[in-house]
Design an enzyme around this catalytic site. Structure first.
Site, PDB file in Angstrom:
ATOM      1  N   ASP A  79      10.881  52.052  -7.344  1.00  0.00           N
ATOM      2  CA  ASP A  79      10.447  51.993  -8.700  1.00  0.00           C
ATOM      3  C   ASP A  79      11.382  51.137  -9.988  1.00  0.00           C
ATOM      4  OD1 ASP A  79       8.475  51.960 -10.969  1.00  0.00           O
ATOM      5  OD2 ASP A  79       9.887  53.068 -11.664  1.00  0.00           O
ATOM      6  N   GLU A 103      10.073  46.718  -5.978  1.00  0.00           N
ATOM      7  CA  GLU A 103       9.837  46.291  -7.394  1.00  0.00           C
ATOM      8  C   GLU A 103      10.661  45.493  -8.922  1.00  0.00           C
ATOM      9  OE1 GLU A 103       6.821  47.514 -11.292  1.00  0.00           O
ATOM     10  OE2 GLU A 103       8.510  48.717 -10.878  1.00  0.00           O
TER      11      GLU A 103
HETATM   12  C1  NOJ Z   1       6.567  50.253 -12.749  1.00  0.00           C
HETATM   13  C2  NOJ Z   1       5.414  51.280 -12.557  1.00  0.00           C
HETATM   14  O1  NOJ Z   1       4.600  51.031 -12.112  1.00  0.00           O
HETATM   15  C3  NOJ Z   1       4.993  51.771 -14.008  1.00  0.00           C
HETATM   16  O2  NOJ Z   1       4.142  52.007 -14.451  1.00  0.00           O
HETATM   17  C4  NOJ Z   1       6.066  52.796 -14.636  1.00  0.00           C
HETATM   18  O3  NOJ Z   1       6.044  53.466 -16.153  1.00  0.00           O
HETATM   19  C5  NOJ Z   1       7.377  51.912 -14.536  1.00  0.00           C
HETATM   20  N1  NOJ Z   1       7.794  51.234 -13.508  1.00  0.00           N
HETATM   21  C6  NOJ Z   1       8.707  53.483 -15.209  1.00  0.00           C
HETATM   22  O4  NOJ Z   1       9.194  53.627 -14.029  1.00  0.00           O
END
Ligand code: NOJ
Length: 500
Positions: free
Chosen positions: A190, A238
């Site tokens: 993430d 991500e």
């Molecule tokens: C990306 C996630 O998809 C999102 O939902 C989240 O708020 C942020 N990262 C922070 O972890």
């Protein structure tokens, strides 16, 4: 790959929130759909300020979702069906209720003080820098007990870990081993972009440089990749990069960072043939040799596909997603055309307004859509009579049937799975066409992005073809590629004669 939001997939214990047992119950649904891997967003103990992305324990299961035993059973049942399970790993920040942060916050001399990013106020007072949180407001929160600020790129309940600290690195790497040893097949890492923040107008002398340089960040990616590789797993990253040259870096200089840096290029763009063609061509051209692409139309952080681009594009989107080169990632409910749900003010959960795209999966047309026996945590869309799995499964012309056919075709033809990609010109600006081919097997995909019938000629192709699938699911016929007709918003998958 299926992007599954566990809060809203299936509730089996009657608390209105989805759970792991629910995923087990629906694992055959995923199997029948043709899913090969499921990425489940966080279900670890969490304070739910950011619905799972504020973890309080990386190595356990939030009791609201089940137990470790349930998770291991889910893993077993998935593997038995040849479905891989990918977990979300949240390295940038923990919850402010994580024991590490509580310890860090306990005093300036705490052994874990340096696990997070603390800084003194500016000499004249106020936050150490102008840095803004992605969710709005300053990225610094003052802690009056110690007179210092801590850094949080997301909510103030999500303090950023200090990745310069080798102890943090070690502890977090242990988390990866913990799950990989239990048999998970990989991670979606993430918010990795934010491990190294940009400096926005701050006075460097007043702020200890604990944020990573680009090189240090890449080094961490490589370390994760090595760990994941040592178990034969997959690493998704991500970055939410919209700049191609930055996105490509997530593969690593020698393809030694993420296997699949998540691709957001189709998510917020101009949904027109020429633009989509440009995006796909550019991504294809930018991919380093040996790199594998991935594509997605939606996720938990943005409006549903049809709300962004219009319902008329649902089928076209499905055909595009499932015929491009690279791993297609389906956001749960996309396969039945789930829409954003209107959330009354008093039912709001997510402070950043992402509830509409996170509502309960619509399994049938009953009051709670077959998701739960009680009022769910978020309201069910009132289109559930039409938009539900049961109804669409019985209808051979439904969007769901289209998804199933596309996945089946993709799985049964090497050209669609692994074949090359080459875009081809057409006589209509409203159409995007490309060829996927391998070992003499070739497929042409033609997508009409306009509301008018198009009669087109595919450049340099005079051969005959066989329409294997139309997005309208009503034609399978021979066709002449110099005179192909496509109805409004229709897409066709054409098997080409080998000498064409
Ligand atoms: C990306 C996630 O998809 C999102 O939902 C989240 O708020 C942020 N990262 C922070 O972890």
């Amino acid at each position: 790959m299926y992007h599954l939001y566990p809060y809203s997939f299936m509730d089996t214990n009657g608390d209105g929130i989805g759970d792991l047992e629910g995923i087990i119950q629906k694992i055959d649904y995923l199997k029948d759909l043709g899913i090969g891997a499921v990425w489940i967003t966080p279900f670890f103990p969490s304070a739910w300020e950011d619905y799972g992305y504020d973890v309080t324990d990386y190595c356990d299961i939030d009791p609201r979702f089940g137990t470790m035993e349930t998770f291991l059973r889910l893993l077993f049942e998935a593997h038995r069906r040849n479905i891989k399970i990918i977990l979300d790993f949240v390295p940038n920040h923990t919850s402010n209720l994580h024991p590490w942060f509580l310890e860090s916050k306990s005093g300036r001399l705490s052994p874990k003080r340096d696990w997070y990013i603390w800084a003194d106020p500016r000499p004249c007072g106020g936050a150490p820098s102008e840095h803004q949180s992605v969710f709005g407001g300053s990225a610094w929160e003052f802690d009056s007990s110690c007179g210092q600020y801590y850094f949080h790129y997301f909510y103030k309940e999500q303090p950023d870990l200090n990745w310069r600290n080798p102890e943090v690195r070690r502890a977090m790497n242990e988390v990866l081993h913990f799950w990989l040893k239990r048999g998970v097949d990989g991670f979606r890492f993430d918010a990795v972009k934010h491990l190294s923040e940009k400096f926005l107008g701050y006075d460097s002398s007043s702020f200890p440089a604990r944020v990573l340089t680009e090189a240090e960040r890449q080094d961490i990616f490589r370390e994760w990749r090595k760990i994941v590789d040592s178990y034969g797993g997959v690493a998704l990253g991500e970055g939410w990069e919209t700049d191609l040259s930055k996105w490509i870096k997530y593969y690593g200089d020698n393809l030694d960072a993420f296997h699949l840096p998540l691709n957001f290029f189709l998510m917020k763009t101009d949904w027109q043939a020429s633009n989509i063609r440009k995006i796909v061509d550019e991504v294809e051209a930018a991919l380093p040799r040996g790199a594998w692409a991935n594509w997605a139309l939606g996720n938990i952080d943005i409006s549903r596909f049809s709300d962004r681009y219009g319902r008329e594009f649902e089928r076209l989107g499905a055909m595009l997603l499932l015929t491009l080169r690279g791993t297609p990632i389906i956001y749960y409910g996309e396969e039945i055309g789930m829409r954003d749900t209107l959330i009354p003010k008093d039912r709001t959960r997510d402070r950043w307004g992402r509830d509409p795209e996170r509502t309960p999966m619509q399994w049938n047309d009953s009051r709670y859509a077959g998701f739960s026996s009680v009022e769910p945590w978020l309201p069910v869309h009132d289109n559930r009579k039409r938009v539900n799995v049961r109804a669409q499964d019985c209808d051979p012309t439904s969007l769901f049937s289209l998804y199933k056919k596309l996945i089946l075709l993709r799985k049964s033809h090497a050209a669609l799975q692994k074949g090359d990609y080459r875009s081809v010109g057409t006589s209509s600006e409203s159409c995007f066409a490309y060829i996927r081919g391998v070992f003499g097997q070739r497929f042409l995909v033609v997508l009409n992005f306009s509301g008018e019938t198009q009669y087109i000629k595919i450049e340099d192709l005079d051969s005959e073809g066989l329409i294997l699938l139309s997005t309208l699911l009503d034609r399978e016929e021979a066709c002449d590629l110099s005179r192909l007709s496509l109805r409004p918003y229709e897409g066709c998958l054409v098997e080409m004669a080998s000498d064409g």
